[in-house]
Design a protein around this motif. Structure first.
Motif, PDB file in Angstrom:
ATOM      1  N   UNK A 171     -62.205  -7.259   8.242  1.00  0.00           N
ATOM      2  CA  UNK A 171     -62.554  -8.191   9.146  1.00  0.00           C
ATOM      3  C   UNK A 171     -62.394  -9.819   9.185  1.00  0.00           C
ATOM      4  N   UNK A 172     -63.277 -10.564   8.349  1.00  0.00           N
ATOM      5  CA  UNK A 172     -63.537 -11.428   7.880  1.00  0.00           C
ATOM      6  C   UNK A 172     -62.577 -12.599   7.429  1.00  0.00           C
ATOM      7  N   UNK A 173     -62.399 -11.831   6.420  1.00  0.00           N
ATOM      8  CA  UNK A 173     -61.617 -11.853   5.053  1.00  0.00           C
ATOM      9  C   UNK A 173     -59.741 -11.638   5.270  1.00  0.00           C
ATOM     10  N   UNK A 174     -59.638  -9.658   5.665  1.00  0.00           N
ATOM     11  CA  UNK A 174     -58.117  -9.737   5.833  1.00  0.00           C
ATOM     12  C   UNK A 174     -58.651  -8.216   4.760  1.00  0.00           C
ATOM     13  N   UNK A 175     -57.720  -7.114   5.824  1.00  0.00           N
ATOM     14  CA  UNK A 175     -57.639  -5.952   4.771  1.00  0.00           C
ATOM     15  C   UNK A 175     -56.694  -5.980   3.816  1.00  0.00           C
ATOM     16  N   UNK A 176     -56.953  -5.672   2.661  1.00  0.00           N
ATOM     17  CA  UNK A 176     -56.022  -5.295   1.400  1.00  0.00           C
ATOM     18  C   UNK A 176     -54.815  -4.837   1.455  1.00  0.00           C
ATOM     19  N   UNK A 177     -53.944  -5.745   1.077  1.00  0.00           N
ATOM     20  CA  UNK A 177     -52.764  -5.218   0.554  1.00  0.00           C
ATOM     21  C   UNK A 177     -51.900  -4.108  -0.362  1.00  0.00           C
ATOM     22  N   UNK A 178     -52.980  -4.942  -1.453  1.00  0.00           N
ATOM     23  CA  UNK A 178     -52.629  -4.374  -2.738  1.00  0.00           C
ATOM     24  C   UNK A 178     -53.641  -4.548  -3.824  1.00  0.00           C
ATOM     25  N   UNK A 179     -53.959  -2.945  -4.579  1.00  0.00           N
ATOM     26  CA  UNK A 179     -54.832  -4.259  -5.271  1.00  0.00           C
ATOM     27  C   UNK A 179     -54.391  -3.443  -6.964  1.00  0.00           C
ATOM     28  N   UNK A 180     -54.499  -4.755  -8.128  1.00  0.00           N
ATOM     29  CA  UNK A 180     -53.643  -4.587  -8.939  1.00  0.00           C
ATOM     30  C   UNK A 180     -55.461  -4.748 -10.145  1.00  0.00           C
ATOM     31  N   UNK A 181     -55.131  -3.619 -10.532  1.00  0.00           N
ATOM     32  CA  UNK A 181     -56.425  -3.559 -12.228  1.00  0.00           C
ATOM     33  C   UNK A 181     -55.606  -4.228 -12.658  1.00  0.00           C
ATOM     34  N   UNK A 182     -55.488  -5.089 -14.074  1.00  0.00           N
ATOM     35  CA  UNK A 182     -55.676  -5.058 -15.531  1.00  0.00           C
ATOM     36  C   UNK A 182     -56.104  -3.845 -16.820  1.00  0.00           C
TER      37      UNK A 182
END
Length: 146
Positions: A32-43
């Motif tokens: 709510x404070x920053x935003x929902x995650x659209x994508x997570x990438x883990x290198x």
């Protein structure tokens, strides 16, 4: 209570975050404070010792499920609280997040303390997830909270 007021209150009080004794407004949670995650990438999901530390992190790692869990349960806090809880013997791992409006950031998670730091350009967010202590361990159970 607004997130700014809550952050200032926590920062000025010098209190470490203990949400068990203080109700947390929904607006303080990361989605709510920053935003929902659209994508997570883990290198590279492998955890490494905190800079300047010498922790053994060889069996600790993150994946998208762990990052999503952290994000869902983390609340905004103050830099002061993060620095008070910093553990030089901790392990960290990083993920790249894409948020709404094409904002991209780097999320660094601390394993033992439940803290995370999100950097988006010149902005830094300090996030705490009480249920996330030990998040990178193979035996982490993803407890239900809220």
């Amino acid at each position: 209570m607004t997130k700014i007021t809550l952050t200032l209150l926590l920062g000025l009080s010098g209190a470490t975050v203990s949400w068990a004794t203080m109700p947390v407004p929904a607006s303080a949670y990361a989605p709510q404070a920053i935003g929902r995650i659209a994508n997570i990438q883990i290198t590279n999901g492998s955890a490494k010792s905190v800079q300047g530390g010498d922790a053994n992190c060889e069996n600790l790692s993150i994946d998208t499920r762990r990052v999503a869990y952290f994000w869902q349960h983390a609340v905004l806090s103050a830099r002061y609280n993060y620095l008070q809880s910093l553990d030089q013997g901790d392990c960290q791992a990083e993920a790249q997040l894409q948020l709404p409006n094409r904002k991209k950031g780097r999320l660094s998670l601390d394993n033992a303390t439940g803290w995370g730091v999100l950097q988006i350009h010149q902005t830094t967010y300090y996030l705490y997830c009480e249920a996330c202590e030990g998040l990178m361990g193979a035996d982490f159970t993803f407890p239900s909270v809220k």
